[in-house]
Design an enzyme around this catalytic site. Structure first.
Site, PDB file in Angstrom:
ATOM      1  N   SER A 126     -25.367 -44.864  63.405  1.00  0.00           N
ATOM      2  CA  SER A 126     -25.853 -45.075  62.040  1.00  0.00           C
ATOM      3  C   SER A 126     -25.227 -46.325  61.447  1.00  0.00           C
ATOM      4  CB  SER A 126     -25.450 -43.864  61.196  1.00  0.00           C
ATOM      5  OG  SER A 126     -25.630 -44.128  59.837  1.00  0.00           O
ATOM      6  N   TYR A 150     -18.703 -37.406  58.233  1.00  0.00           N
ATOM      7  CA  TYR A 150     -19.912 -37.640  59.035  1.00  0.00           C
ATOM      8  C   TYR A 150     -19.836 -39.015  59.717  1.00  0.00           C
ATOM      9  CZ  TYR A 150     -24.664 -39.314  59.949  1.00  0.00           C
ATOM     10  OH  TYR A 150     -25.768 -39.887  60.538  1.00  0.00           O
ATOM     11  N   LYS A 154     -19.558 -40.436  63.838  1.00  0.00           N
ATOM     12  CA  LYS A 154     -20.382 -41.461  64.513  1.00  0.00           C
ATOM     13  C   LYS A 154     -19.475 -42.513  65.168  1.00  0.00           C
ATOM     14  CE  LYS A 154     -24.447 -39.830  63.645  1.00  0.00           C
ATOM     15  NZ  LYS A 154     -25.136 -39.120  64.723  1.00  0.00           N
TER      16      LYS A 154
END
Ligand code: NAD
Ligand code: UD1
Length: 337
Positions: A126, A150, A154
């Site tokens: 992302s 989050y 990643k």
């Protein structure tokens, strides 16, 4: 001979569109998903849209044994890994759940791949790995840093993949850093179906336009942008799906990262205006305080993917909204489960 591709999270929003593209391009698709954020109805929609049969296994990637059985049962040659938890706010409230799910799932997957001699992986990363960017548009060489659990998962997964790549020259791992995926399949039969109150702009705006929600809160009109509202690089999910095929077909030895975006931005108010034009319905909004952790502008430099993957995101913001609206108006309650 058809190549068999394992797609984790294949019934989810981006995964499902990618499965249609893979099946249409002659790949045998095997999906694993625990349906924690998607509907089993999606499997039939993928079959209908692609005209191909696909295989679905309902399983949780944290279950190593069940995952091993899937590798035993199919001649898998490559993996596209979408499965994971993705809500930023939720990750701040429940960090351990995010680390546990996203990291353990990926390590199990890499372990089973290694065990079964499957070395090709395309991973859903992302633009969040760039944090608050120092440079716009953002190239892959920009510094990285995460501002929430989050985003940390990643970055950690990207780094785990880097270490794995260094351990054996057979590995070919592509990290795809998506900017802001929106839109839906042109049929209107497949699209984003968030549970509860949408966190992201376009699903929220669609629910206002369709009458499910009263008004949009615009998170700040005092950003350093032309109209004061946040600017993002929105990318059509069908272009994004094509990016996965391009990545799969251009994998190189070792580890690499690619931005998947258009390089063009749209502000919150531009999205609102385009939605009103496309739908013919007013989108009520009011200006609200900034959302914590937000940034003014996020814009991809997609040159590397354009050149090395021979891929380009062509669909503009209007087409994205037209297709999102087509899906939303045909399916006001999403998949309805
Ligand atoms: P999604 O929630 O629609 O799809 C993810 C799928 O993974 C869901 O079907 C869910 O049921 C499944 N899943 C979750 N945990 C699982 C587990 N432990 N085992 C098996 N299946 C599991 O999300 P999406 O928008 O399609 O995103 C796909 C990937 O792309 C995610 O990794 C996400 O972090 C990443 N990503 C998404 C965006 C975005 O804006 N949508 C942006 C950047 C990156
Ligand atoms: C979100 C994620 C990010 C992820 C990215 C790509 C958060 C905090 N961040 O970021 O990790 O990589 O999606 O999918 O969820 N907006 C409003 N009102 C709303 C919703 C959004 O004004 O109700 C604004 C935001 O302030 C922002 C823009 O719309 O300026 C886009 O927001 P959103 O769709 O949530 O995407 P990102 O903020 O880029």
């Amino acid at each position: 001979m058809k190549r068999t591709i394992l797609v984790t999270g294949g019934t989810g929003y981006i995964g499902s569109h990618t499965c249609v593209a893979l099946a249409e391009h002659g790949y045998d698709v095997v999906i694993v998903d625990n349906l924690s954020n998607s509907s089993s109805k999606v499997v039939d929609v993928i079959k209908q849209l692609s005209g191909q049969n696909i295989t679905f296994h309902e399983l949780d990637l944290t279950d190593t044994e069940a995952l091993g059985e899937v590798f035993d049962a199919h001649p898998i040659e490559a993996v596209v890994h979408f499965a994971g938890l993705k809500a930023v706010g939720e990750s701040v409230e429940k960090p351990l759940w995010y680390y546990q799910t996203n990291l353990v799932s990926t390590m199990n997957l890499l372990e089973q791949m290694e065990k079964h001699g499957v070395w090709d992986l395309v991973f859903s990363s992302s633009a969040t790995v760039y944090g608050d960017p120092e440079q716009l548009p953002i190239p892959e060489t920009a510094s990285t840093g995460a501002t929430n659990p989050y985003g940390q998962t990643k970055l950690m997964i990207e780094n785990i993949c880097k270490d794995v790549a260094a351990s054996n020259p057979n590995w070919r791992l592509a990290m795809l850093r998506y900017f802001n995926p929106i839109g839906a399949h042109a049929s209107g039969d497949l699209g984003e179906d968030p549970t509860g109150i949408p966190n992201n702009l376009v699903p929220f705006v669609m629910q206002v336009a369709v009458g499910r929600r009263e008004k949009l809160n615009v998170f700040g009109d005092d950003w350093d942008t032309p109209d004061g509202t946040g600017v993002r690089d929105y990318i059509h999910v069908v272009d994004l799906a094509a990016g996965h095929l391009a990545a799969l077909e251009n994998l190189k030895e070792g580890w690499d990262a690619y931005n998947l975006g258009t390089g063009t931005g749209a502000s919150v108010l531009e999205v609102v205006k385009t939605t009103e034009l496309v739908t013919g319905k007013p989108v009520n909004y009011s200006i609200a305080p900034r959302r914590s952790g937000d940034i003014a502008t996020s814009l991809a430099d997609p040159t590397k993917a354009n050149n090395e993957l021979d891929w380009r995101a062509d669909r503009n913001i209007r087409t994205m909204i037209v297709d999102a609206w087509n899906w939303q108006s045909k399916n006001p309650e999403g998949f309805g489960d």
